[in-house]
Design a protein around this motif. Structure first.
Motif, short mmCIF file in Angstrom:
data_model
loop_
_atom_site.label_atom_id
_atom_site.label_comp_id
_atom_site.label_asym_id
_atom_site.label_seq_id
_atom_site.Cartn_x
_atom_site.Cartn_y
_atom_site.Cartn_z
N GLU A 1 -11.42 39.17 -18.20
CA GLU A 1 -12.17 40.28 -18.75
C GLU A 1 -11.55 41.62 -18.38
OE1 GLU A 1 -16.17 39.91 -17.42
OE2 GLU A 1 -16.49 38.04 -18.49
N LEU A 2 -10.86 41.68 -17.27
CA LEU A 2 -10.28 42.94 -16.84
C LEU A 2 -8.88 43.16 -17.38
CD1 LEU A 2 -11.42 42.88 -13.10
CD2 LEU A 2 -12.48 44.11 -15.01
N VAL A 3 -8.27 42.10 -17.91
CA VAL A 3 -6.90 42.20 -18.40
C VAL A 3 -6.91 42.23 -19.92
CG1 VAL A 3 -4.65 41.06 -18.50
CG2 VAL A 3 -5.99 40.98 -16.40
N THR A 4 -6.22 43.21 -20.47
CA THR A 4 -6.03 43.30 -21.91
C THR A 4 -4.57 42.99 -22.20
OG1 THR A 4 -7.74 45.00 -22.05
CG2 THR A 4 -6.23 44.81 -23.92
N HIS A 5 -4.36 42.00 -23.04
CA HIS A 5 -3.01 41.55 -23.35
C HIS A 5 -2.18 42.72 -23.89
CE1 HIS A 5 0.09 38.63 -24.12
NE2 HIS A 5 0.18 39.04 -25.37
N GLU A 6 -0.99 42.86 -23.36
CA GLU A 6 -0.02 43.88 -23.74
C GLU A 6 -0.41 45.28 -23.29
OE1 GLU A 6 2.95 43.47 -25.24
OE2 GLU A 6 2.76 41.33 -25.62
N HIS A 7 -1.57 45.45 -22.69
CA HIS A 7 -1.98 46.78 -22.21
C HIS A 7 -1.82 46.88 -20.70
CE1 HIS A 7 -4.08 50.56 -21.91
NE2 HIS A 7 -4.91 50.04 -21.04
N ASN A 8 -2.43 45.94 -19.97
CA ASN A 8 -2.31 45.96 -18.51
C ASN A 8 -1.99 44.57 -17.96
OD1 ASN A 8 -4.75 44.71 -18.90
ND2 ASN A 8 -5.96 46.19 -17.77
N GLY A 9 -1.55 43.69 -18.82
CA GLY A 9 -1.16 42.35 -18.39
C GLY A 9 -0.74 41.51 -19.58
N LEU A 10 -0.37 40.29 -19.28
CA LEU A 10 0.01 39.33 -20.31
C LEU A 10 -0.87 38.10 -20.15
CD1 LEU A 10 3.90 39.57 -19.98
CD2 LEU A 10 2.45 40.69 -21.68
N LEU A 11 -1.52 37.73 -21.22
CA LEU A 11 -2.43 36.59 -21.18
C LEU A 11 -1.79 35.37 -21.83
CD1 LEU A 11 -5.73 38.38 -22.22
CD2 LEU A 11 -4.98 37.77 -19.92
N PHE A 12 -2.24 34.21 -21.42
CA PHE A 12 -1.82 32.97 -22.06
C PHE A 12 -2.96 31.97 -21.94
CE2 PHE A 12 -0.61 32.84 -17.65
CZ PHE A 12 -0.93 31.55 -17.23
N GLU A 13 -3.01 31.05 -22.87
CA GLU A 13 -4.05 30.03 -22.87
C GLU A 13 -3.78 29.02 -21.75
OE1 GLU A 13 -6.81 29.78 -24.79
OE2 GLU A 13 -6.30 31.70 -25.71
N ILE A 14 -4.86 28.56 -21.14
CA ILE A 14 -4.73 27.58 -20.08
C ILE A 14 -4.02 26.34 -20.63
CG2 ILE A 14 -6.96 26.45 -20.47
CD1 ILE A 14 -7.22 26.40 -17.38
N ASP A 15 -3.19 25.75 -19.83
CA ASP A 15 -2.41 24.55 -20.19
C ASP A 15 -1.35 24.81 -21.25
OD1 ASP A 15 -3.78 22.95 -18.36
OD2 ASP A 15 -5.30 22.41 -19.82
N GLN A 16 -1.07 26.07 -21.56
CA GLN A 16 -0.02 26.40 -22.52
C GLN A 16 1.22 26.88 -21.76
OE1 GLN A 16 -0.14 25.80 -25.85
NE2 GLN A 16 -2.07 24.80 -25.30
N VAL A 17 1.96 25.92 -21.27
CA VAL A 17 3.13 26.22 -20.44
C VAL A 17 4.14 27.06 -21.20
CG1 VAL A 17 5.03 25.18 -19.13
CG2 VAL A 17 2.76 24.13 -19.10
N ASP A 18 4.29 26.81 -22.50
CA ASP A 18 5.25 27.57 -23.29
C ASP A 18 4.89 29.06 -23.33
OD1 ASP A 18 6.73 25.32 -23.78
OD2 ASP A 18 5.86 24.95 -25.76
#
Length: 66
Positions: A1-18
């Motif tokens: 909730e505190l991380v916005t993708h490409e704004h203050n972090g990089l998000l990825f789906e759980i179990d998505q190693v790629d």
């Protein structure tokens, strides 16, 4: 909730190693990425500042109920 993708972090789906691999690759190879993400992180309040805000709210509530 505190991380916005490409704004203050990089998000990825759980179990998505790629996706995780891709994000780590980007951190290593995009020269300005880490600095851009850091700039998106809001300033963290000090404990003193946080306590001042909380007590100010309580004082305001107490005055409103008098």
């Amino acid at each position: 909730e505190l991380v916005t993708h490409e704004h203050n972090g990089l998000l990825f789906e759980i179990d998505q190693v790629d996706e995780l691999h891709h994000n780590l690759w980007r951190l290593l190879h995009e020269d300005d990425l880490l600095e851009r993400l850091r700039e998106g992180i809001p300033t963290v309040k000090t404990l003193d500042h946080e306590m001042h805000e909380v007590t100010s709210h309580y004082h305001r509530l107490l005055r409103a109920n008098v």
